[in-house]
Write an enzyme that holds these catalytic residues in place. Structure first.
Site, PDB file in Angstrom:
ATOM      1  CB  ALA A  49      -0.907  -0.002   1.229  1.00 54.32           C
ATOM      2  CG  ASP A  63       1.693  -8.337   7.170  1.00 54.20           C
ATOM      3  OD1 ASP A  63       0.468  -8.209   7.013  1.00 54.20           O
ATOM      4  OD2 ASP A  63       2.533  -7.627   6.598  1.00 54.20           O
ATOM      5  CD  GLU A 102      -1.098  -8.330   1.383  1.00 53.03           C
ATOM      6  OE1 GLU A 102      -1.239  -8.080   2.595  1.00 53.03           O
ATOM      7  OE2 GLU A 102      -0.540  -7.561   0.596  1.00 53.03           O
TER       8      GLU A 102
HETATM    9 ZN   LIG Z   1      -0.162  -6.596   5.973  1.00 53.06          ZN
END
Ligand SMILES: [Zn+2]
Length: 117
Positions: A49, A63, A102
């Site tokens: 991003a 993450d 993702e």
């Molecule tokens: Zn991420």
């Protein structure tokens, strides 16, 4: 590092995960400051991003690894089933049919997002 409310919730999620798998949850990345986001974005403008647009910059995104980073694993399925109980969700854009799938990216849900710049 996460925003306070997200960090408290993540600790609870991590404890439940560890109890279930007998293994600590694996965290690759959480809060990213603007400079790091810019560096990552420069290296990959498709998957990363723009600086100011990532919820990592708000301390609301994580993450994850240890199996969660792949769709269909027991770890990922556990997250799908249980993350919501702790206020975490997997955004639509990160789903298998999303814009940038993702499996590792999970966010803490807030009613209102503060400015991110
Ligand atoms: Zn991420």
């Amino acid at each position: 590092m996460l925003r306070g409310d997200a960090a408290v919730a993540f600790k609870q999620l991590a404890a439940a995960y560890e109890k279930h798998f007998d293994q600590a949850i694996c965290l690759t990345s959480a809060y990213r400051d603007r400079a790091l986001q810019a560096k990552l974005y420069a290296a990959d403008t498709v998957m990363v991003a723009m600086p100011g647009r990532s919820h990592h910059g708000l301390g609301l995104a994580t993450d994850l690894c240890g199996g969660i980073e792949k769709f269909g694993t027991p770890q990922h399925e556990w997250m799908k089933k249980n993350a919501g109980e702790f206020g975490f969700f997997h955004p639509d854009w990160a789903q298998p049919g999303g814009v940038t799938p993702e499996p590792w990216h999970w966010e803490f849900k807030v009613d209102e997002y503060p400015a991110n710049d």
